[in-house]
Design an enzyme around this catalytic site. Sequence first.
Site, PDB file in Angstrom:
ATOM      1  N   ARG A  81       0.809  -1.230   0.000  1.00  0.00           N
ATOM      2  CA  ARG A  81       0.000   0.000   0.000  1.00  0.00           C
ATOM      3  C   ARG A  81       0.837   1.273   0.000  1.00  0.00           C
ATOM      4  O   ARG A  81       1.907   1.321   0.620  1.00  0.00           O
ATOM      5  CB  ARG A  81      -0.916  -0.004   1.225  1.00  0.00           C
ATOM      6  N   HIS A 106      -0.844  -2.645  -4.511  1.00  0.00           N
ATOM      7  CA  HIS A 106      -0.247  -3.513  -5.531  1.00  0.00           C
ATOM      8  C   HIS A 106      -0.203  -2.888  -6.936  1.00  0.00           C
ATOM      9  O   HIS A 106      -0.544  -3.534  -7.934  1.00  0.00           O
ATOM     10  CB  HIS A 106      -0.971  -4.853  -5.586  1.00  0.00           C
ATOM     11  N   HIS A 180       3.379 -12.791  -5.721  1.00  0.00           N
ATOM     12  CA  HIS A 180       2.163 -12.986  -4.938  1.00  0.00           C
ATOM     13  C   HIS A 180       1.628 -14.416  -5.016  1.00  0.00           C
ATOM     14  O   HIS A 180       0.414 -14.644  -5.120  1.00  0.00           O
ATOM     15  CB  HIS A 180       1.089 -11.982  -5.374  1.00  0.00           C
ATOM     16  N   ALA A 181       2.518 -15.399  -4.930  1.00  0.00           N
ATOM     17  CA  ALA A 181       2.067 -16.793  -4.870  1.00  0.00           C
ATOM     18  C   ALA A 181       1.364 -17.035  -3.533  1.00  0.00           C
ATOM     19  O   ALA A 181       1.810 -16.552  -2.489  1.00  0.00           O
ATOM     20  CB  ALA A 181       3.268 -17.726  -4.984  1.00  0.00           C
ATOM     21  N   TYR A 182       0.263 -17.757  -3.606  1.00  0.00           N
ATOM     22  CA  TYR A 182      -0.421 -18.229  -2.386  1.00  0.00           C
ATOM     23  C   TYR A 182      -0.052 -19.691  -2.204  1.00  0.00           C
ATOM     24  O   TYR A 182      -0.399 -20.525  -3.037  1.00  0.00           O
ATOM     25  CB  TYR A 182      -1.939 -18.150  -2.554  1.00  0.00           C
ATOM     26  N   ASP A 251      -1.628  -9.953   8.194  1.00  0.00           N
ATOM     27  CA  ASP A 251      -1.464  -9.216   6.935  1.00  0.00           C
ATOM     28  C   ASP A 251      -0.515  -8.063   7.245  1.00  0.00           C
ATOM     29  O   ASP A 251      -0.895  -6.903   7.207  1.00  0.00           O
ATOM     30  CB  ASP A 251      -2.829  -8.723   6.421  1.00  0.00           C
ATOM     31  N   GLU A 314       5.541 -12.579   0.967  1.00  0.00           N
ATOM     32  CA  GLU A 314       5.942 -11.660  -0.100  1.00  0.00           C
ATOM     33  C   GLU A 314       7.167 -10.864   0.334  1.00  0.00           C
ATOM     34  O   GLU A 314       7.032  -9.884   1.066  1.00  0.00           O
ATOM     35  CB  GLU A 314       4.815 -10.667  -0.395  1.00  0.00           C
TER      36      GLU A 314
HETATM   37  C1  BGC Z   1      -2.202  -7.797   0.952  1.00  0.00           C
HETATM   38  C2  BGC Z   1      -3.607  -8.050   1.451  1.00  0.00           C
HETATM   39  C3  BGC Z   1      -4.521  -8.207   0.272  1.00  0.00           C
HETATM   40  C4  BGC Z   1      -4.005  -9.335  -0.572  1.00  0.00           C
HETATM   41  C5  BGC Z   1      -4.820  -9.646  -1.783  1.00  0.00           C
HETATM   42  C6  BGC Z   1      -1.805  -8.957   0.108  1.00  0.00           C
HETATM   43  O1  BGC Z   1      -0.539  -8.769  -0.395  1.00  0.00           O
HETATM   44  O2  BGC Z   1      -1.307  -7.621   2.007  1.00  0.00           O
HETATM   45  O3  BGC Z   1      -4.047  -6.998   2.271  1.00  0.00           O
HETATM   46  O4  BGC Z   1      -5.835  -8.449   0.679  1.00  0.00           O
HETATM   47  O5  BGC Z   1      -2.704  -9.058  -0.980  1.00  0.00           O
HETATM   48  O6  BGC Z   1      -5.356  -8.553  -2.352  1.00  0.00           O
END
Ligand code: BGC
Length: 349
Positions: A81, A106, A180-182, A251, A314
């Site tokens: 952010r 992002h 941004h891999a989950y 987060d 991340e």
């Molecule tokens: C952020 C979250 C967000 C997510 C998906 C993450 O990198 O920290 O706050 O909800 O990405 O949007």
Amino acid sequence: MTIQREAFGTLDDGQPVDCYTLTNESGMEARIMTYGGTLLSLRVPDRDGHLADVVLGFDALAPYLGEHPYLGGIIGRYANRIAGGSFSLDGRIYQLTQNEGPNQLHGGELGFHRQLWRALPQKTRNADQLVLHYLSRDGEEGYPGDLHVEVIYTLTSRNELRVDYHAQTDRPTVINLTHHAYFNLGGGETILDHVLTLTAERYLPVDGLLIPTGELAPVADTPMDFRMPTTIGSRIHEQDAQLLRASGGYDHCWALDSNTGILAAELYDPGSGRRLHVYTTQPGVQFYSGNFFDGSVVGKGGRVYGKYAGLCLEPQHFPDSPNQPDFPTTVLGPHDFYQHSTIYAFDVA
Ligand code: BGC
């Protein structure tokens, strides 16, 4: 070691999207598409040698073009952010697109995860690589300067996926690239049983809009303490102000004790035995435990992603650094060369 290319659909304007599959000799496989430089799947062995996909995502291109929480993408120009979606640089105020209330998240509406990257597969002596290029034009999403970005995915014979980030600008700008891999190492409903270690004595508390307050707070005696291996679900439901601000979960950005490429994080799934070590040159790591998944995203194989379905680790600079003079700088000048690396190393235990 092999690299294969196949078509993965077309964008609304007719441009083709390709998918590259990198495979190593133990069968580990990474699939990456040129839209967003997105990691589509990552198949790694469990303790019995069975390969399974350990990242969340979709089976086809179409859902990636719609709304989704940045599944597997490259994030830029500025990950995380920026408060008020604006910052000042060399005496000028830059207004960015605001895509999360007043803030930018992002990189804006059309961040790097929504851009088509040029791809060049190449082989080194020990590894296969996919080199991705993107030119982010001056003014894109409000940022100054033409920014040339190169992201290199490397799959090594040691079951590592390495991501190298390079960038150059023709005017001073700010930059913060991440991935941004989950992850979900066991394929279960949630990641609450995964065991996490973070090599960080301090983390960045956030305000109600998830903007860092500017403080680097000790993790000691808080649910943010992952200095020892800790089951993620063991404290996530505590009535802790920081966890509640993030919708009942993690987060936050942890300030790594060192950014010399040492171990940043270790994630272990006791069920499958899969273990992930994350090494990085970045000063921080955002650990997001998937708190905002609410069942509205239907992923691979029709799986409904509910709360905590996957987690992100991340590696990045601190959120909102352009407005926080005490944080390490994210300014990139025309004579600078931006360079960061992250290694996701898999084994079993
Ligand atoms: C952020 C979250 C967000 C997510 C998906 C993450 O990198 O920290 O706050 O909800 O990405 O949007």
